[in-house]
Design a protein around this motif. Sequence first.
Motif, short mmCIF file in Angstrom:
data_model
loop_
_atom_site.label_atom_id
_atom_site.label_comp_id
_atom_site.label_asym_id
_atom_site.label_seq_id
_atom_site.Cartn_x
_atom_site.Cartn_y
_atom_site.Cartn_z
N LYS A 162 -4.55 8.55 16.63
CA LYS A 162 -4.64 9.92 16.14
C LYS A 162 -4.93 9.93 14.65
N GLU A 163 -5.92 10.71 14.25
CA GLU A 163 -6.27 10.91 12.84
C GLU A 163 -6.20 9.62 12.02
N PRO A 164 -7.07 8.67 12.31
CA PRO A 164 -6.98 7.39 11.62
C PRO A 164 -7.18 7.48 10.11
N GLN A 165 -7.85 8.54 9.63
CA GLN A 165 -8.10 8.61 8.19
C GLN A 165 -6.82 8.82 7.39
N ARG A 166 -5.74 9.21 8.08
CA ARG A 166 -4.50 9.46 7.36
C ARG A 166 -3.60 8.22 7.33
N LEU A 167 -4.10 7.11 7.84
CA LEU A 167 -3.29 5.90 7.87
C LEU A 167 -3.55 5.04 6.64
N VAL A 168 -2.51 4.36 6.18
CA VAL A 168 -2.68 3.41 5.08
C VAL A 168 -1.96 2.11 5.43
N LEU A 169 -2.41 1.04 4.79
CA LEU A 169 -1.78 -0.26 5.01
C LEU A 169 -1.22 -0.77 3.69
N PHE A 170 -0.10 -1.48 3.78
CA PHE A 170 0.39 -2.18 2.61
C PHE A 170 -0.38 -3.49 2.51
N ASN A 171 -0.82 -3.82 1.30
CA ASN A 171 -1.69 -5.00 1.18
C ASN A 171 -0.95 -6.32 1.32
N TRP A 172 0.36 -6.29 1.32
CA TRP A 172 1.11 -7.54 1.38
C TRP A 172 2.29 -7.37 2.31
N VAL A 173 2.63 -8.46 3.00
CA VAL A 173 3.77 -8.38 3.91
C VAL A 173 5.08 -8.29 3.13
N GLN A 174 6.07 -7.69 3.75
CA GLN A 174 7.36 -7.46 3.10
C GLN A 174 8.48 -8.12 3.89
N PRO A 175 9.58 -8.45 3.19
CA PRO A 175 10.76 -8.91 3.95
C PRO A 175 11.37 -7.75 4.72
N TYR A 176 12.13 -8.10 5.76
CA TYR A 176 12.60 -7.07 6.67
C TYR A 176 13.48 -6.04 5.98
N HIS A 177 14.39 -6.50 5.10
CA HIS A 177 15.32 -5.54 4.49
C HIS A 177 14.56 -4.56 3.62
N ARG A 178 13.53 -5.03 2.94
CA ARG A 178 12.77 -4.15 2.06
C ARG A 178 11.93 -3.17 2.88
N PHE A 179 11.44 -3.67 4.02
CA PHE A 179 10.69 -2.77 4.90
C PHE A 179 11.57 -1.60 5.32
N LYS A 180 12.82 -1.91 5.66
CA LYS A 180 13.73 -0.83 6.08
C LYS A 180 13.96 0.15 4.95
N GLU A 181 14.10 -0.37 3.72
CA GLU A 181 14.29 0.51 2.57
C GLU A 181 13.09 1.43 2.39
N PHE A 182 11.90 0.83 2.50
CA PHE A 182 10.68 1.64 2.37
C PHE A 182 10.67 2.74 3.43
N ARG A 183 11.07 2.34 4.63
CA ARG A 183 11.01 3.30 5.72
C ARG A 183 11.97 4.47 5.47
N GLU A 184 13.18 4.12 4.99
CA GLU A 184 14.17 5.17 4.78
C GLU A 184 13.87 6.03 3.58
N ARG A 185 13.43 5.41 2.49
CA ARG A 185 13.41 6.12 1.22
C ARG A 185 12.05 6.65 0.78
N SER A 186 10.95 6.32 1.48
CA SER A 186 9.64 6.85 1.06
C SER A 186 9.56 8.32 1.39
N LYS A 187 9.06 9.11 0.42
CA LYS A 187 8.93 10.53 0.71
C LYS A 187 7.48 10.91 1.01
N VAL A 188 6.56 10.02 0.72
CA VAL A 188 5.15 10.39 0.80
C VAL A 188 4.53 10.09 2.16
#
Lengths: 107, 892
Positions: free
Chosen positions: B105-131
């Motif tokens: 669905k609506e692929p133009q609205r997708l973005v990728l992170f250019n680098w892999v992250q550790p799991y704990h930081r991924f969770k933080e990003f997931r919880e705390r990103s507002k954008v």
Amino acid sequence: MPRDALQGTLDLLILETLARGTQHGHGITCYILAASNQQLRVEEGSLYPALRRMESDGLIKAEWKQSDNNRRARYYQLTKKGAQRLARQMQKWEEHSAAMKTFLEFA
Amino acid sequence: MFHRLINSLRRKRLDAGIEAEIEFHRSHSSGSFGNVTAIREQMRDASTLVWLETWLQDIRYGWRTLLRTPGVSAIAVLSLALGIGANAAIFSLVDHVILSFLPVKEPQRLVLFNWVQPYHRFKEFRERSKVFSGLAGTVSLAGVGFNGSDSPENSLTGRLVSGNYFNVLGVPPLTGRALTDADDSGMGAHPEIVISYALWQTRFHGDPSIVGQSVRLGAGRIDSGWNTAGFEEDKPVVPAGRDFVIVGVMPPNFIGETVGERPDFWAPLTMEEQFMPGRHWLSRPSAQWVQIIARLAPGYNRKQAEAATNILSLQLWREEKGGSLSPAALRELEQESKVELLDGGKGFSGLRESFEKPLWVLMGMVGVVLLIACTNLANLLLARGTARRREISTRLALGVARSRLVRQLITESFLLALAGALLSVPIGWFASRALFVMVSAGNSSLALNLAPDARVLLFTGAVTILTTLLFGLVPALRTTRVDLQSVLKESERSTANRGSRVTGEKAVMVIQVALSTVLSFGMALFTRTLYNLHVQDLGYSPERLVTARIDPIGAGYKGNDVGEVAQRVLEKLRAVPGITAASYSDNGLFADRESGNTIRVNGFVPATAKDSHARFDQVGPGYFSTVGIRLIMGRDFADTDRANAPRVTVINETMARFYFGKRNPLGQTIFYGDQPEIALTIVGVAKDVRDHLVRDEPHRRFYVSYMQAVDGQMGADYELRSAVAPAILDRQIREAVHSVSPLLTVEFVQALEKSIDNSLLRERLIARLSILFGLLSLLLGCAGLFGITAYSVGRRTREIGIRVALGGQARSVVWLIVSETLLMVACGLAVGIPVALLLTRYLRSLLFGLTPADGWSILGVIVSVGLMALLASIVPARRVTRIDPVTALRTE
């Protein structure tokens, strides 16, 4: 007269003729000649292509029938679209001649 | 309109009716009717679709004209078909790999992170990103055992995904349900998977009661990202192989977020332990492995989201580091924590990264090939047009509108193009398959759906129309632009103004030679690049080196036991007949794995943080002698460099020069890492080698003993010297490994040369195809030159006859013809070489060992094009010498 005006006039003559009754091509020439008091003579070379064109455009439709002297003839009759076109052409003609009259009398 | 169509189809009836009507009128009126024929025609024209009839007439006439010269027409159609087919095949690949959006669905609205992250930081990003309206993590899993079998043919590929993955992509399942956040909670608590449509059809035969069924999945491999192992803590290792419940099936064309992948199933991230036992990556802060794909929240664009994400990223890094930081340290942290958001509409694609530039280059090349084919056809039509000059002038004189004639000539070219396009469909299909095989060589898990889609067909159609215009319009216009008087009056005997009338074809020929020159130049550059890569000295000899990888950690070994078991396997392998030398290493050779860390050296002051960084490998005894790396000073690793022995290291030349300059590094100490620092004594200096990519310039590198590991091991790659073929060795290696422990599996056995070849896939592809296109263009150019020279000879037969009759030498007449050809070729080269040099500047990154302005290549091109010219003019030239002057004088 410019070509399309000529064509328009011819179309008007044909449509009005057929409005007064179904006719074949020869009959149309005779009627126009008579009704205009021998003033308007339509050439075959103009009439028959025009009839075919108007038929393709859906203004008139054709049917093969037995004529008075028992020969097969192609009879044309007005369609609804043709009647509408006739009314419009008539109106335009009247407007046009009224305008010409006004102009010529203005002097 | 409809009325007219009917009349067009029932011509006989129409004609009869017109006749009857005219007859009736004549029978009634006595007067003249006028020009019956003209009136009849006008009536017909007023009753039918005139354009349709003339068009059908053109097609019929054009078809007959083409059939009159079947050989030439066939060659024309064939070369068009090859050109259009090749273009369609490469475009198909470009479309799928580079241009296509993900089927989400609506692929133009997708973005990728250019680098892999550790799991704990991924969770933080997931919880705390507002954008973002949703942020999901994923990682690919390969070689997963299916229902107890661990053979490679039966293994599955899958993806570990966070709970909101399917939500972020916005694709609902075909049946059952997708994974949710609830499934992604608690480590190892939810053994549920969603499977792909393909898996459902093949392994489960489309079983309608698939939802709720259970399947046993074994261990797998996480290959992507940048993974560090760290050390094993004392955690229990969960055995591989667990039952998973299928909760849903995805629709047929859903492939996830990576182009070129065909996952068979999707499982929650929290089930990582089940697939990679002993790694504990969910809880290890240093393991970077989660790929992040996110959907922008409404109102945000990528730039804004990137800015906000970088602020958050810096915040997270600061929290992880703890304490207060100096401004300098803060600035460094800002750099390290930088995250780039890439456009995600087209998904992740390693394939795209490697092949994007080569594919565009190939697209350009194949376009030029088609252009050359078109110019050949244009010349063909021009020549034919010249022969039909009298016919055309007669028709023009009779009053045919020029546009009508042009339309008819274009219809002929259109028929050719149409035939070529139709033939190009099967050719393009085969070419796509072949291309795919070339691209996926060495990567068996690559899956691209190369079925021609609407875009490719549209492209083919557009190309066809363009080629029609290209080789049809100009000849048509030129042919019909004749000076009527002069053409009708002259006979073929006149030789006035001959040369100038052929200028059009000559100009086209010059362009064609120029194009061939450009392609041949590309061919030369890429072939030389591949050659240079093949003969590049790696610092050791890869012949007869075989690599075999085992996974001791997956088998449950921890801490010092890993080194011990690696040694035991080494001893067993040394005993295998046929293996003359053996050793092992953590990262292997050309295995896409690397390690690196910070280094401190007494007396060396680093200018930037980068200066303290060096790469390293953990290797077994006899590594350097086995692989064949020369030791400039000091010693190789030995069996005595065990767990509790003094920690030693061997550094490479570059590192020695960088940190120690002219001083002797032997006996010096370097300090590895940070908190705690590990002191390593230098006992040897090794020659620089290329161990990851042939293109790589060597970096600073050091080696430690595998048994004295400074970082947890990932696995063990065995380097074995043997004259025996890997296929035969395979069984013996597996037996040897198995005899040490049945839990140890051998992941693969492969000759190092094959691994090196695989790493050069890109260069091999572009070299092969550029050779194909280069040769094709030379062939077409040769055919074109031949045609035009032969034609010229044919038309000048009379003139040649006169010359010979007047005493001219055969040799000088031959030179007359050949010199014409050589002149065209010289002009072509003069135009083509500068253009080639200009264009190839953009290829710098694809070349190796030579600059775009390569002298040898230029020379090679001149020679090959010259050869082509010679070949093309030989036969016509010889024909000239056989002209009998008497017959020639009589020809018209």
